[in-house]
Design a protein around this motif. Structure first.
Motif, PDB file in Angstrom:
ATOM      1  N   TRP A  57      52.276  39.190  42.573  1.00  0.00           N
ATOM      2  CA  TRP A  57      50.820  39.298  42.442  1.00  0.00           C
ATOM      3  C   TRP A  57      50.381  39.272  40.979  1.00  0.00           C
ATOM      4  CZ3 TRP A  57      47.002  38.046  45.216  1.00  0.00           C
ATOM      5  CH2 TRP A  57      45.707  38.532  44.972  1.00  0.00           C
ATOM      6  N   GLU A  58      51.129  39.962  40.129  1.00  0.00           N
ATOM      7  CA  GLU A  58      50.781  39.976  38.702  1.00  0.00           C
ATOM      8  C   GLU A  58      50.870  38.581  38.111  1.00  0.00           C
ATOM      9  OE1 GLU A  58      53.361  42.828  36.944  1.00  0.00           O
ATOM     10  OE2 GLU A  58      52.352  44.553  37.871  1.00  0.00           O
ATOM     11  N   VAL A 117      47.751  36.404  39.562  1.00  0.00           N
ATOM     12  CA  VAL A 117      46.399  36.669  39.042  1.00  0.00           C
ATOM     13  C   VAL A 117      46.312  36.415  37.534  1.00  0.00           C
ATOM     14  CG1 VAL A 117      45.839  38.295  40.874  1.00  0.00           C
ATOM     15  CG2 VAL A 117      46.871  39.141  38.746  1.00  0.00           C
ATOM     16  N   THR A 118      47.459  36.488  36.841  1.00  0.00           N
ATOM     17  CA  THR A 118      47.456  36.149  35.422  1.00  0.00           C
ATOM     18  C   THR A 118      47.207  34.655  35.226  1.00  0.00           C
ATOM     19  OG1 THR A 118      48.962  37.961  34.887  1.00  0.00           O
ATOM     20  CG2 THR A 118      48.826  36.150  33.302  1.00  0.00           C
ATOM     21  N   PRO A 165      43.206  33.730  37.710  1.00  0.00           N
ATOM     22  CA  PRO A 165      42.417  34.964  37.830  1.00  0.00           C
ATOM     23  C   PRO A 165      41.380  34.912  38.933  1.00  0.00           C
ATOM     24  CG  PRO A 165      41.892  33.770  35.799  1.00  0.00           C
ATOM     25  CD  PRO A 165      43.083  33.109  36.371  1.00  0.00           C
ATOM     26  N   GLN A 204      41.771  37.488  41.887  1.00  0.00           N
ATOM     27  CA  GLN A 204      41.800  38.941  41.687  1.00  0.00           C
ATOM     28  C   GLN A 204      41.100  39.723  42.785  1.00  0.00           C
ATOM     29  OE1 GLN A 204      40.398  39.919  37.792  1.00  0.00           O
ATOM     30  NE2 GLN A 204      42.189  39.081  36.739  1.00  0.00           N
ATOM     31  N   ASN A 205      40.025  39.215  43.335  1.00  0.00           N
ATOM     32  CA  ASN A 205      39.276  39.976  44.340  1.00  0.00           C
ATOM     33  C   ASN A 205      39.632  39.584  45.777  1.00  0.00           C
ATOM     34  OD1 ASN A 205      37.832  41.445  42.411  1.00  0.00           O
ATOM     35  ND2 ASN A 205      36.325  39.796  42.177  1.00  0.00           N
TER      36      ASN A 205
END
Length: 524
Positions: free
Chosen positions: A272-273, A276-277, A280, A283-284
Motif C-alpha cells: 500500500w505504501e 500510494v507513493t 497518490p 489514497q482515499n
C-alpha cells in the motif's frame, strides 16, 4: 468433439482426468470436451481437485492479460499461447458474455526506472502499443525513466471461473472433490491424466524444477481509476494497479519458495505504501479485502506428455473384467458373439446370484457354488465342473448341450481343439496361459476382441501378459499410464491458459490415436 468413425463402428470412450480446478485445469477440461476426441475415440472428462472456485489461486488473480514470471520458457511458446488466449478474450470482450464475466479492454502504462528502453515480446499482439513520451514522463510519472502505453484485456476471474465451470458441466463434464496424492492412484479409473494442479503439480510430476511464487494483493474501491499502471524498479519490485469496474487490484509481491498462503500484514503495508507513493490518487480508496496465494513457478512452463509405469494397473483379461464389473454383465458381454453372458443366460438362470460372487472366472463360479450343481447343471446334463473333470480331452462330448457353446467359440477362434482340450485349465484364461502364441487366433471374431478389450482398458497389459509368456505386440505403449503435464505458468496463468489448453487437446488426440492404433509404440 469426436467425429463418426470412418469404419462405421461406434467410437470407444476414453476417460480423462484433469487434476486441478484453477484457470489452467478448467480451460483444459473445457477445451477437451469442445475439441477433444478422434474418429475412433471420444472423451469423458472429470476434474479432480481439493479446491474449486472461489477457493483457488486463480480466484485471487487480477485477470490481467500480460506474460509475467515465465522463467526460461521459449519466447515462441509464450507468444503462441498468449496470442491464442488474447484471441479468446478478444472474442469474449466483444460478445454478450462480456458483462457476465467482466471482460473488458483496458489501457494503461508499464513503467521502469532502470535499464534501457526495450520493446516487450507482446507489442504486436496488444492494441495501440507505443513508447511513453517525454511529456508523459515529466508530467505524470517523474519517478520513471522509460515505459510504454498499450491496450490489453482483462476479466473478472471471480466471474470467469464459475462461467468456465458451468460451461464444462453443461457439456457433460464431471467434478470430483478429492486430494490426489499420486497420479498413479487414478490409473484404475482413467486412460489419460492431465496434471494441472498449480504449485503442487511438480510434486505429483516428480519435478524438481518447480517452486511456489507467493503473491499478495489488496482490492480497493476506486471507480475513478480508469487506466492500469505497472511500475517495475531496478531491484525487481513490481507495483501494479489494475482497475476492473469499481474495484482496483493493488499489488504485489513475488516471493519464490515461500509456501505461506496466509495474508502477511507486513506485505500489506509495504504494498500500500508503494502504491500510494507512486499513485497518490489511490489514497482515499476504500479497502475491500486482502488475498494471498501461490503461483506455480518453474524454470519453464511444462506442457508435455509422459508415459509412466504405475503399480495400480487393472488386470485386463476377461477374468479381470469380470472382477471389475461383477454385476455389469451387459457391459462385459458386448461384442462377444454368442457371448459368455449368453451362455450364462441359457444355462445358469440365476445371473444375479452368479454375478455377485463368482470370483472372477468360470472356475471361480464353480469354487463359489461347488454344492449348487443343480442350478449349474441345468442345460448341461451334468455340471460343467463334472463334465470337465470327466472329459478333459473330450471336447466333442463336453460340447453337447452348450447351444452356441464353448466348443463353438474354440472352433471359430483356435482351430486346434485337440491342443486346447488337453491343457486349457478350466477357463479362457487357462487357454491363454497354455497357448500364449495363439492370441491372434483367439482374438479373431470376438467383435470386441481380446485386442479390443485391451484397447479399452490399456493399463493391465503387463500383468495379463505375464501369464502368456510374452507381451502382446502392439500393446506396449497403452500398458503405460499416459500423463500430460500442463503447469508452471508463473504469474501468467490467465495470459496463457486458453492457448496451453489447445496444445493439450492436440496431445490428447495424438495419444488417443496411438491407443486406438494397432501400431502403438511406447512413446507419445
Amino acid at each position: 468433439m469426436a467425429t463418426p468413425s470412418s469404419s462405421g463402428t461406434e467410437p470407444v470412450t476414453k476417460q480423462v482426468a484433469v487434476v486441478g480446478a484453477g484457470v489452467i485445469g478448467l480451460s483444459t477440461a473445457l477445451r477437451l470436451l469442445l475439441e477433444g476426441g478422434t474418429p475412433d475415440a471420444k472423451v469423458e472428462v472429470t476434474i479432480i481437485a481439493d479446491r474449486f472456485t472461489p477457493n483457488t489461486t486463480s480466484d485471487g488473480s487480477g485477470g490481467f492479460w500480460e506474460p509475467y514470471a515465465l522463467g526460461n520458457t521459449p519466447i515462441s511458446s509464450i507468444r503462441k499461447w498468449s496470442k491464442a488466449t488474447w484471441d479468446h478474450f478478444h472474442e469474449l470482450c466483444r460478445s454478450r458474455v462480456a458483462q457476465e464475466i467482466g471482460a473488458q479492454f483496458v489501457s494503461g502504462y508499464t513503467l521502469h526506472n532502470s535499464g534501457s528502453p526495450e520493446e516487450p515480446l507482446f507489442k504486436d499482439i496488444v492494441l495501440g502499443y507505443r513508447p511513453v513520451t517525454e511529456r508523459e514522463l515529466q508530467e505524470l510519472f517523474p519517478f520513471a525513466t522509460w515505459g510504454f502505453f498499450h491496450t490489453t484485456l482483462q476479466v473478472s476471474v471471480q466471474a470467469y471461473l464459475p462461467w468456465l465451470t458451468e460451461r464444462f458441466k453443461a457439456k457433460g463434464g464431471k467434478l470430483e472433490n478429492a486430494t490426489v496424492k499420486e497420479l498413479s492412484d487414478l490409473a484404475d479409473r482413467f486412460d489419460i491424466i492431465i496434471n494441472c494442479c498449480g504449485p503442487r503439480a511438480g510434486q505429483l510430476g516428480k519435478d524438481t524444477q518447480t517452486e511456489p511464487i507467493r503473491g499478495q494483493v489488496l482490492r480497493v474501491r476506486a471507480p475513478w481509476i480508469k487506466h492500469h499502471y505497472i511500475m517495475e524498479t531496478g531491484n525487481g519490485t513490481i507495483t501494479y494497479v489494475l482497475p476492473l469496474g469499481d474495484t482496483v487490484v493493488v499489488g504485489g509481491v513475488a516471493q519464490r519458495g515461500n509456501w505461506n498462503e496466509n495474508v502477511d500484514g507486513g506485505d500489506t503495508r509495504a504494498i500500500w505504501e508503494r502504491a500510494v507513493t507512486l499513485f497518490p490518487q489511490l489514497q482515499n480508496a476504500e479497502r475491500l479485502n486482502e488475498w494471498a496465494g501461490l503461483r506455480p513457478g518453474r524454470t519453464t512452463v511444462r506442457l508435455e506428455a509422459q508415459a509412466i509405469e504405475t503399480p495400480n494397473k487393472r488386470v485386463l483379461s476377461v477374468q479381470g473384467i469380470w472382477r471389475k464389473y461383477p454385476r455389469g454383465l451387459e457391459k462385459v458381454s458386448k461384442g462377444f458373439g454368442e457371448n459368455i453372458q449368453g451362455v450364462w443366460r441359457k444355462y445358469l438362470r440365476d445371473l444375479e446370484k452368479v454375478s455377485k460372487g463368482f470370483g472372477g472366472s468360470i472356475q471361480g463360479i464353480w469354487r463359489k457354488y461347488p454344492r449348487d450343481l443343480e442350478k449349474v447343471s441345468k442345460g448341461f446334463g451334468e455340471s460343467v465342473q463334472g463334465i470337465w473333470r470327466k472329459y478333459p480331452r473330450g471336447v466333442e462330448k463336453v460340447s453337447k448341450g452348450f447351444g452356441e457353446n464353448i466348443q463353438g467359440v474354440w472352433r471359430k477362434y483356435l482351430r486346434d481343439l485337440e491342443k486346447v482340450s488337453k491343457g486349457f485349465g478350466g477357463s479362457i484364461q487357462g487357454i491363454w496361459r497354455k497357448y500364449p502364441r495363439d492370441l491372434e487366433k483367439v482374438s479373431k471374431g470376438f467383435g470386441e476382441s481380446v485386442q479390443g478389450i485391451w484397447r479399452k482398458y490399456p493399463r493391465g497389459v503387463e500383468k495379463v501378459s505375464k501369464g502368456f509368456g510374452e507381451k502382446y505386440k502392439g500393446c506396449i505403449a497403452i500398458c503405460m499410464l499416459q500423463v500430460i503435464h500442463n503447469y508452471g505458468h508463473g504469474g501468467a496463468g490467465i495470459t496463457l491458459h486458453w492457448g496451453c489448453a489447445g496444445d493439450v487437446v492436440h496431445v490428447v488426440n495424438h495419444a488417443l490415436n496411438l491407443m486406438c492404433s494397432k501400431q502403438a509404440t511406447s512413446k507419445l
